[in-house]
Design a protein around this motif. Sequence first.
Motif, PDB file in Angstrom:
ATOM      1  N   ASP A 134      38.556 -26.498 -29.798  1.00  0.00           N
ATOM      2  CA  ASP A 134      38.885 -25.078 -30.028  1.00  0.00           C
ATOM      3  C   ASP A 134      38.529 -24.234 -28.810  1.00  0.00           C
ATOM      4  O   ASP A 134      37.958 -23.132 -28.931  1.00  0.00           O
ATOM      5  N   ASP A 135      38.852 -24.764 -27.620  1.00  0.00           N
ATOM      6  CA  ASP A 135      38.621 -24.076 -26.340  1.00  0.00           C
ATOM      7  C   ASP A 135      37.147 -23.815 -26.057  1.00  0.00           C
ATOM      8  O   ASP A 135      36.803 -22.948 -25.249  1.00  0.00           O
ATOM      9  N   LYS A 136      36.265 -24.558 -26.713  1.00  0.00           N
ATOM     10  CA  LYS A 136      34.837 -24.443 -26.452  1.00  0.00           C
ATOM     11  C   LYS A 136      34.278 -25.798 -26.041  1.00  0.00           C
ATOM     12  O   LYS A 136      34.747 -26.848 -26.494  1.00  0.00           O
ATOM     13  N   ILE A 137      33.275 -25.759 -25.161  1.00  0.00           N
ATOM     14  CA  ILE A 137      32.633 -26.989 -24.724  1.00  0.00           C
ATOM     15  C   ILE A 137      31.740 -27.511 -25.844  1.00  0.00           C
ATOM     16  O   ILE A 137      30.820 -26.831 -26.291  1.00  0.00           O
ATOM     17  N   LYS A 138      32.031 -28.741 -26.290  1.00  0.00           N
ATOM     18  CA  LYS A 138      31.234 -29.347 -27.346  1.00  0.00           C
ATOM     19  C   LYS A 138      30.159 -30.277 -26.787  1.00  0.00           C
ATOM     20  O   LYS A 138      29.076 -30.412 -27.363  1.00  0.00           O
TER      21      LYS A 138
ATOM     22  N   VAL B  57      25.709 -23.352 -19.070  1.00  0.00           N
ATOM     23  CA  VAL B  57      26.315 -24.641 -19.384  1.00  0.00           C
ATOM     24  C   VAL B  57      25.941 -25.666 -18.319  1.00  0.00           C
ATOM     25  O   VAL B  57      25.806 -26.852 -18.610  1.00  0.00           O
TER      26      VAL B  57
ATOM     27  N   MET C 272      36.167 -30.852 -25.130  1.00  0.00           N
ATOM     28  CA  MET C 272      36.525 -29.541 -25.632  1.00  0.00           C
ATOM     29  C   MET C 272      36.945 -29.605 -27.102  1.00  0.00           C
ATOM     30  O   MET C 272      37.518 -30.604 -27.559  1.00  0.00           O
TER      31      MET C 272
END
Length: 310
Positions: A102-106, A213, A100
């Motif tokens: 910034d609260d996003k899946i990288k 995702v 993660m």
Amino acid sequence: MSSEFTPYAQFPGGVIAQPPCRMLNANMYGFFVKGDINKIQNYLDETLGLVKEYHFKAISQYCMLTFTDIENIKPTTEPWASQGYFQETDVIIWLPVAKMQDDKIKHIYWYPAFICVNNIYALINGRETWGFNKYLCDYVMPAKGQSPDYFSMTVDAFKTYSPDTKMASCELFNVKMVAKDTESAIENFVDLVKEGMKLLESEVNFFDMDFSVYKQLLSGFINPKIDQLLFKQLPNGDATNAVYQNVLHSPSVIQKFHSGCLYFHEFEFTLNQVDMFPLSDMFGIKVGSQRPLLPFNMLFDFNQEAALNL
């Protein structure tokens, strides 16, 4: 002196070989077993989460259980490449994990959180070099071409913790076919992804994320590689501190896909209580029996690349 730039002592009688390793005829059977996403997250926090530069999120309440018989393994680097080859069978519980930011899946990785193998050479090299959490086991699984009737894994362990308990052989879990149905051949990893998605679309909360995702999660089979995430640590002399601790990444790069199929047989997974390996506490897999999802078989060749800092 302690540094990852200190040359490693390759002394006579040492058995540490330099990666990568090439693996021929890896015969993998897989099942998705239900756990508990909160306990899986706790396990991630207690291992990967100790390296504070990163944040990892559990994205599924399901763990992937695989039994894989690898017929022929050897390093590709000399002099080890000319020393010979060995067979290895590994039984692995994999966790799909999101890195993660910034609260996003990288990025999505497969974390082989619990591994048992039949080969001491594989155990030593896997733990020392890559950081695989390996333990020795005995196992039962079908050979290539046989019906997938029965799988089991047995470990030497303390079944019940007590001062008077002697370590003994314990069956940790088994998988057995309880109703025979049909099989669907697949030609490549793309077919596996497509057919698997069809089967799992109706399974509520299979993954704790939207389906787009989920496609990214399985895209590693199309690339074709499987991104593995590893937690490597080495204890100091009294095992109270780590002299080394890091999160590493090692891809399994698929070289050739021989064959594969999806099973529509009904299987039963049974977990036994073994205090030394409490899978119920680790991953939330309940003691007792359950029906695993998406049973499959694949035969392929792959290279296990070196483990590098994430």
